[in-house]
Design a protein around this motif. Structure first.
Motif, short mmCIF file in Angstrom:
data_model
loop_
_atom_site.label_atom_id
_atom_site.label_comp_id
_atom_site.label_asym_id
_atom_site.label_seq_id
_atom_site.Cartn_x
_atom_site.Cartn_y
_atom_site.Cartn_z
N ILE A 1 68.12 17.59 -53.66
CA ILE A 1 66.95 16.61 -54.48
C ILE A 1 66.27 17.37 -55.44
CG2 ILE A 1 65.08 14.67 -55.29
CD1 ILE A 1 66.92 12.75 -52.04
N THR A 2 66.66 16.57 -57.11
CA THR A 2 66.13 17.51 -57.56
C THR A 2 64.85 17.15 -58.42
OG1 THR A 2 68.23 16.98 -58.86
CG2 THR A 2 67.84 18.79 -58.43
N ALA A 3 64.97 16.01 -58.52
CA ALA A 3 63.84 15.16 -58.59
C ALA A 3 63.35 13.60 -57.88
CB ALA A 3 63.63 14.52 -60.49
N ARG A 4 62.29 13.11 -57.61
CA ARG A 4 61.95 12.06 -57.41
C ARG A 4 60.47 11.00 -57.90
NH1 ARG A 4 62.11 15.96 -53.41
NH2 ARG A 4 63.18 16.63 -51.15
N TYR A 5 61.10 9.82 -57.64
CA TYR A 5 60.40 9.35 -58.84
C TYR A 5 60.26 7.68 -57.63
CZ TYR A 5 62.09 11.79 -62.53
OH TYR A 5 62.44 12.47 -63.64
N ASP A 6 58.74 7.15 -58.30
CA ASP A 6 58.04 6.14 -57.74
C ASP A 6 57.87 4.69 -58.91
OD1 ASP A 6 55.96 3.78 -57.13
OD2 ASP A 6 55.77 5.12 -55.10
N ILE A 7 58.60 3.83 -59.19
CA ILE A 7 59.01 2.78 -59.98
C ILE A 7 58.00 1.74 -59.54
CG2 ILE A 7 60.87 2.05 -61.29
CD1 ILE A 7 60.72 5.73 -61.86
N LYS A 8 57.42 1.14 -60.52
CA LYS A 8 56.82 0.32 -60.62
C LYS A 8 56.83 -0.70 -61.45
CE LYS A 8 53.02 1.27 -57.30
NZ LYS A 8 53.38 0.63 -56.13
N GLY A 9 57.49 -0.13 -62.31
CA GLY A 9 58.15 -1.20 -64.05
C GLY A 9 56.72 -1.10 -65.04
N CYS A 10 55.33 -0.87 -64.90
CA CYS A 10 54.36 -0.51 -65.78
C CYS A 10 53.94 0.44 -66.26
CB CYS A 10 53.15 -0.88 -65.07
SG CYS A 10 52.53 -0.93 -63.79
N GLU A 11 53.06 0.72 -67.03
CA GLU A 11 52.74 2.14 -68.06
C GLU A 11 51.42 2.74 -67.66
OE1 GLU A 11 52.18 0.43 -71.69
OE2 GLU A 11 54.25 0.29 -72.04
N MET A 12 49.88 1.77 -66.68
CA MET A 12 48.85 2.37 -66.50
C MET A 12 49.34 2.72 -65.49
SD MET A 12 45.40 0.16 -66.28
CE MET A 12 45.26 -0.05 -64.51
N SER A 13 48.16 3.99 -65.51
CA SER A 13 48.39 5.59 -64.52
C SER A 13 49.67 5.40 -63.66
CB SER A 13 47.76 4.86 -63.51
OG SER A 13 46.30 4.23 -63.73
N ARG A 14 50.79 5.65 -64.97
CA ARG A 14 52.65 5.52 -64.57
C ARG A 14 52.66 6.90 -64.83
NH1 ARG A 14 52.34 4.18 -60.26
NH2 ARG A 14 54.84 4.26 -60.04
N TRP A 15 52.00 8.16 -64.78
CA TRP A 15 52.10 9.46 -64.95
C TRP A 15 51.69 10.34 -64.06
CZ3 TRP A 15 55.18 12.45 -67.97
CH2 TRP A 15 55.17 13.69 -68.14
N THR A 16 52.54 11.17 -63.27
CA THR A 16 52.28 12.37 -62.68
C THR A 16 52.75 14.03 -63.15
OG1 THR A 16 52.32 10.98 -60.73
CG2 THR A 16 52.25 13.51 -60.11
N VAL B 1 54.89 -11.44 -52.54
CA VAL B 1 54.17 -9.91 -52.44
C VAL B 1 53.95 -9.44 -54.12
CG1 VAL B 1 53.97 -9.69 -50.02
CG2 VAL B 1 56.62 -8.80 -51.81
N LEU B 2 53.79 -8.26 -53.92
CA LEU B 2 53.42 -7.02 -54.61
C LEU B 2 53.09 -6.05 -54.81
CD1 LEU B 2 50.43 -7.51 -57.44
CD2 LEU B 2 50.82 -8.30 -54.95
N ASP B 3 52.94 -5.44 -55.95
CA ASP B 3 52.73 -3.98 -55.70
C ASP B 3 54.07 -2.13 -55.78
OD1 ASP B 3 51.14 -2.21 -57.62
OD2 ASP B 3 49.84 -2.00 -55.83
N TYR B 4 54.81 -3.63 -54.81
CA TYR B 4 56.24 -2.42 -54.35
C TYR B 4 56.80 -1.99 -55.02
CZ TYR B 4 58.97 -7.24 -56.57
OH TYR B 4 58.73 -7.59 -56.67
N SER B 5 57.75 -1.22 -54.99
CA SER B 5 57.66 0.40 -55.85
C SER B 5 59.62 0.40 -55.90
CB SER B 5 57.55 1.67 -55.76
OG SER B 5 55.88 1.27 -55.67
N LEU B 6 59.73 0.44 -56.58
CA LEU B 6 61.24 0.55 -55.99
C LEU B 6 61.90 2.35 -56.34
CD1 LEU B 6 64.70 0.17 -56.37
CD2 LEU B 6 64.38 0.88 -58.72
N LEU B 7 61.80 3.26 -54.82
CA LEU B 7 61.78 4.38 -55.04
C LEU B 7 63.32 5.56 -55.54
CD1 LEU B 7 60.18 5.83 -51.57
CD2 LEU B 7 59.42 6.00 -53.28
N LEU B 8 63.17 6.48 -56.15
CA LEU B 8 64.50 7.29 -56.77
C LEU B 8 64.45 8.53 -56.37
CD1 LEU B 8 66.97 6.56 -58.76
CD2 LEU B 8 65.47 6.63 -60.99
N ALA B 9 66.01 8.94 -55.91
CA ALA B 9 65.66 10.17 -56.27
C ALA B 9 67.22 10.52 -56.78
CB ALA B 9 65.85 10.97 -55.11
N HIS B 10 67.68 12.03 -57.39
CA HIS B 10 68.72 12.42 -57.45
C HIS B 10 69.11 13.57 -57.54
CE1 HIS B 10 67.35 14.31 -61.11
NE2 HIS B 10 66.91 12.50 -61.52
#
Length: 455
Positions: free
Chosen positions: A208-223, A271-280
């Protein structure tokens, strides 16, 4: 300077400090070798706890091995609590037969599951940037994820376990994370801990070269990414993914549809605040070849999910990956060949599973043309069935990349606290998109993000 002060500042103290620094550096190098995961060795604060977890899980799974699964799950199975007494602790297992049924439907063998959870190798601690106070552990082979949960979260999962199982039965290739067990451990003179066992979405993670936690929003969504050349794991977020795409080609319609189905289900749970985990990871050259016969893909389906053992032991087994008639509309515009779909699986005289095909009676194509049409439709429905892969249900192969995808963290209910948080953030950040919104809005926004970033 008195004698005590001299001893405190003498060469012995300097040597001690150097020794401590060497040990810390050695442990840091060890962590890097483990791709940023902390090995829970004897000096680790969680060593005793994880040893008890391993012992308790080994006994709990052995109990399911010694007591065969009933033909049909009953209401009592969903409410069952089994307590096992050990020397220094006790372990409680909730709804054991239900999770055995789910593990079996995923093609897992109890002995292998037991071996992974209780092997001699130490558990690994995963340090998360999650705001929750949960502790995260991985089995030594990184196949299963263990996470401590609050009593409320565990009760929420157990109260919705039946409809969760029904959803997985209806959609065997759901992207929802697969919960494999719920337990509680009680150690003398300590607070009891609830924890769940899950299938790791990012398994195996060797390439795996990269991993992401996606919530579909912008605020505090940079690491901030890890330094170049570093092996420390950093899970990136939405803004890190901007300018990129999940490139699935033929599988794009199926994937978009499944995200819609799964998030709509979560919306019914409020429910809310769930995440789409994504890696490739890039595909190897031999993995790029798609010269597969339709019969090979049928075998992929058979091996990917045990079709004869659904989560609720339905009498009519389902074929993994088949798009139901009402769900196949998005595919029709892409396919200009004879319509042919798998309708059932039955057993031949030799005991093997055979997929019977129902063909439209407009015209009868040649055998070569029929196989080509069948192959095209099957791939469009689900081309991610990888029988020799260790984690087929969270893996999708695009033309050039292999993607690991799963939806996690489904326990945050949109109650009074979250409604007030939504109001406060709306006033404080009026022009930004943030995580805390109503379940319908959250569902729509995440689906929109996936649609905008997939092709």
């Amino acid at each position: 300077m008195n004698r005590a002060e001299m001893e405190m500042s003498g060469p012995g103290v300097s040597r001690h400090r150097r020794t401590v620094k060497r040990r810390r550096w050695g442990r840091l190098r060890q962590q890097w070798n483990l791709l940023g995961l902390f090995e829970i060795d004897q000096q680790h604060e969680f060593y005793s706890l994880t040893c008890m977890m391993k012992e308790g899980l080994c006994a709990a799974v052995q109990n399911t091995i010694d007591n065969p699964l009933p033909d049909e799950l009953s209401e009592d199975d969903y409410n069952l609590e089994v307590t096992q007494i050990h020397k220094d602790f006790r372990m409680e297992t909730y709804a054991g037969p239900v999770f055995v049924s789910l593990r079996r439907s995923l093609g897992m063998k109890e002995k292998e599951y037991q071996q992974s959870l209780s092997s001699e190798g130490s558990y690994l601690q995963f340090i998360s940037n999650s705001k929750s106070k949960a502790d995260f552990f991985l089995t030594n082979d990184k196949q299963f994820f263990l996470k401590t949960q609050s009593k409320r979260e565990v009760r929420f999962l157990l109260s919705n376990l039946r409809i969760y199982m029904e959803h997985l039965e209806k959609y065997p290739h759901s992207l929802l994370v697969k919960f494999l067990g719920v337990h509680r451990i009680k150690i003398a003179h300590q607070r009891m801990k609830y924890f769940i066992v899950m299938q790791s979405v990012f398994y195996p993670d060797d390439r795996i070269t990269a991993r992401y936690d996606i919530k579909g929003c912008e605020m505090s969504r940079w690491t901030d990414p890890a330094p170049e050349g570093s092996q420390i794991i950093v899970v990136l977020k939405d803004l890190n993914f901007e300018g990129q795409f999940i490139q699935l080609d033929q599988q794009c319609p199926w994937f978009l549809r499944q995200v819609e189905i799964d998030t709509a289900f979560l919306q019914t749970l409020n429910v809310l605040d769930y995440s789409l985990l994504l890696a490739h990871q890039p595909l190897h050259q031999d993995e790029l070849s798609q010269s597969l016969s339709f019969a090979t893909l049928i075998m992929r389906a058979k091996k990917s999910v045990n079709a004869t053992s659904s989560p609720t032991h339905a009498t009519s087994p389902t074929v993994p990956g088949v798009v139901a008639e009402e769900d196949s509309t998005p595919l029709s515009s892409e396919l200009h060949s004879t319509q042919c779909h798998i309708t059932e699986m039955h057993r031949g005289n030799d005991g093997t599973d055979i997929a019977s095909l129902e063909e439209d009676k407009i015209e009868q194509p040649s055998m070569v043309g029929a196989e080509s049409a069948d192959l095209q439709i099957f791939q469009a429905q689900n081309r991610r069935l990888l029988p020799n892969f260790k984690n087929p249900l969270h893996v999708i192969d695009g033309p050039e990349q292999r993607y690991f995808i799963g939806i996690i963290d489904i326990f945050t209910v949109y109650g009074l606290k979250k409604r007030l948080e939504h109001l406060w953030k709306s006033l404080r950040h009026p022009r930004q998109t943030f995580s805390t919104v109503s379940p319908p809005a959250y569902c729509h926004r995440l689906c929109q993000w996936v649609q905008d970033h997939t092709k």
